[in-house]
Design a protein around this motif. Sequence first.
Motif, short mmCIF file in Angstrom:
data_model
loop_
_atom_site.label_atom_id
_atom_site.label_comp_id
_atom_site.label_asym_id
_atom_site.label_seq_id
_atom_site.Cartn_x
_atom_site.Cartn_y
_atom_site.Cartn_z
N MET A 26 0.30 -1.56 0.03
CA MET A 26 -0.30 0.17 -0.12
C MET A 26 0.69 1.35 0.10
O MET A 26 1.62 0.74 0.71
N TYR A 27 0.68 2.70 -0.91
CA TYR A 27 1.55 3.26 -0.47
C TYR A 27 -0.03 4.66 -1.44
O TYR A 27 -0.40 4.32 -1.44
N VAL A 28 0.36 5.46 0.59
CA VAL A 28 -0.72 6.93 0.16
C VAL A 28 0.58 8.40 -0.29
O VAL A 28 1.67 7.95 0.37
N CYS A 29 0.18 8.81 -0.68
CA CYS A 29 0.74 10.11 -1.20
C CYS A 29 0.89 10.73 0.26
O CYS A 29 0.27 10.83 1.74
N GLY A 30 3.01 11.35 0.76
CA GLY A 30 2.43 12.02 2.48
C GLY A 30 2.44 13.68 2.24
O GLY A 30 2.45 13.81 1.22
N GLU A 208 8.22 11.37 -7.95
CA GLU A 208 8.95 10.99 -6.98
C GLU A 208 7.73 9.55 -6.71
O GLU A 208 8.30 9.29 -5.71
N CYS A 209 6.78 10.16 -6.24
CA CYS A 209 5.36 8.97 -6.40
C CYS A 209 5.77 7.49 -6.69
O CYS A 209 5.79 6.65 -6.56
N SER A 210 6.00 7.73 -8.30
CA SER A 210 6.16 6.48 -9.69
C SER A 210 7.29 6.00 -8.63
O SER A 210 7.36 4.77 -9.02
N PRO A 233 -4.18 16.55 -11.28
CA PRO A 233 -3.19 15.18 -11.70
C PRO A 233 -2.53 14.44 -11.45
O PRO A 233 -2.04 13.43 -12.39
N HIS A 234 -2.25 14.30 -10.45
CA HIS A 234 -1.51 13.82 -9.51
C HIS A 234 -1.40 12.09 -10.00
O HIS A 234 -0.73 11.36 -9.89
N HIS A 235 -2.67 11.91 -9.57
CA HIS A 235 -2.26 10.50 -9.75
C HIS A 235 -2.78 10.12 -11.23
O HIS A 235 -1.52 9.25 -11.44
N GLU A 236 -3.06 10.75 -11.84
CA GLU A 236 -3.31 10.36 -13.32
C GLU A 236 -1.61 10.21 -14.13
O GLU A 236 -1.19 9.31 -14.75
N ASN A 237 -0.71 11.32 -13.89
CA ASN A 237 0.94 11.28 -13.58
C ASN A 237 1.25 10.11 -13.56
O ASN A 237 2.63 10.05 -14.45
N GLU A 238 1.44 9.98 -12.19
CA GLU A 238 1.65 8.96 -11.52
C GLU A 238 1.81 8.00 -12.24
O GLU A 238 2.90 6.94 -12.71
N LEU A 239 -0.09 7.41 -13.18
CA LEU A 239 0.04 6.27 -13.09
C LEU A 239 0.76 6.17 -14.83
O LEU A 239 1.49 4.74 -15.22
ZN LIG Z 1 1.65 11.20 -5.03
#
Ligand SMILES: [Zn+2]
Length: 493
Positions: A26-30, A208-210, A233-239
Amino acid sequence: MPIRVYNTMTRKKEELVPRELGKISMYVCGPTVYNYIHIGNARTFLNFDMIRRYLLYRGYEVEFIQNVTDVDDKIINKANEEGVSPEVLADTYREAFELDMADLGVMPPTMAPQATEHIDDMLEVISCLVDKGYAYESEGDVYFEVEKFADYGKLSGRNLDEQQHTLASGPEDRKRGPWDFALWKAAKPGEPSWSSPWGPGRPGWHIECSTMSTKYLGESFDIHGGGLDLVFPHHENELAQAEACTGKPFVRYWIHSGMLNIDMEKMSKSLGNIRPLREVLIENDAQVIRMLMLGTHYRSPLNFSDDSLADAGASLERVTNCAFNLEDALSRAAVGGDGKKTERELELSKKLEGLKDEFVGHMDDDFNSAAALGVLFDVVRETNTYVGEVTSGGEPRLKVSLLECKEVLDDMFGALGLFQTAWGTTSVPGEEPARAADGGPSRDQLVDLLLEVRQAARDMKSFELADRIRDSLTELGVRVEDVPGGYRWRVER
Ligand SMILES: [Zn+2]
């Protein structure tokens, strides 16, 4: 029954099937550590703490990674305002965040990787994207070319052609397409920078998250979480970054925590209604805040107000009183009769069993803590009734039935994360409290001593002195109650 979770990607509830049997990654954005977090941020972290604790309760091993964004425009701007270096500012607020989370009773992550300690890893991912043709360099910046990633928009469901572009990750003329976003930003004077194949600069936020999620959890992992405002956009971009580089599905379940409103209004700088968590924690017990949050489904909007805090406080009081009375009854109860349960006690066991199943059913259904709390209050009601019968001496009593109530309550507290850190000491006269770690007298021993003195004062009819001792203890957060045959006390935060 399997756990079902609402997956933002598919927009429906799905059976939770982890990649590895019995294990959840599990990963949660901090946090971006440029300030104290506010109560809205706190809701997100509490929600994922609730989800994590419930998965643990259901027997999963949970690996929980939460990043710390310690290089960012906001950090640099705030550091300039305060006349300190961005590193010092980020360190200060990272520590403040850790303290806030501890005060709130949120379990620390398995790992909390910091962006600035993973620059080389990010450069590797950016190089991978450049090599595969998904990213390009432009005047020292590197951008992800959204056009090249056919699946872009699949998480948020946005069709970019139909939308005016409202966001910009860099100067427009450096980008090929309006939605392209920065993976690497060329260094500006006075900003922290690292060397790279494209010249000195610093990473964009999304990369950084990816990078850190896949570094610690593998190219594909089970759950990715964050606040609802991070979907786009954050998670769309991470993906996009992760899948373009690895060619593998990034995440199985995307879970998003709903927003928090203050007095029915969106929390915003312009409205001046931002409530720092610290401020709320000074006036309120952490358990009240958790109770308030649990009372709303994690995906629904939550209204935070003085009234909702007061309601949560009253609910918590009902639960703590029940637990307190139960402990007290337990300390007095003995195994009664021939050790067999009466019809009444058999009926109670059956009811508790049913309530436990109901509780698990609600939590299994996309972590419906609000409905589960309702069941917890049913258990409180059953317990109160039974404890009332036991203490009034009207019914034969069995310690085992009291223990059953306690077990079910403790079980539910654990599953919801209630009282896992802040539940105060309950002391029963006659029990010898442990000494302090340094061998000296412990707090419990000193409180007991004071209460013995108070008892002596009462015996001598010095009620004024007795009351003074009790009131002074109350001021120090020790609640004292007189009960038949003595007194009891507990620490309140
Ligand atoms: Zn993140």
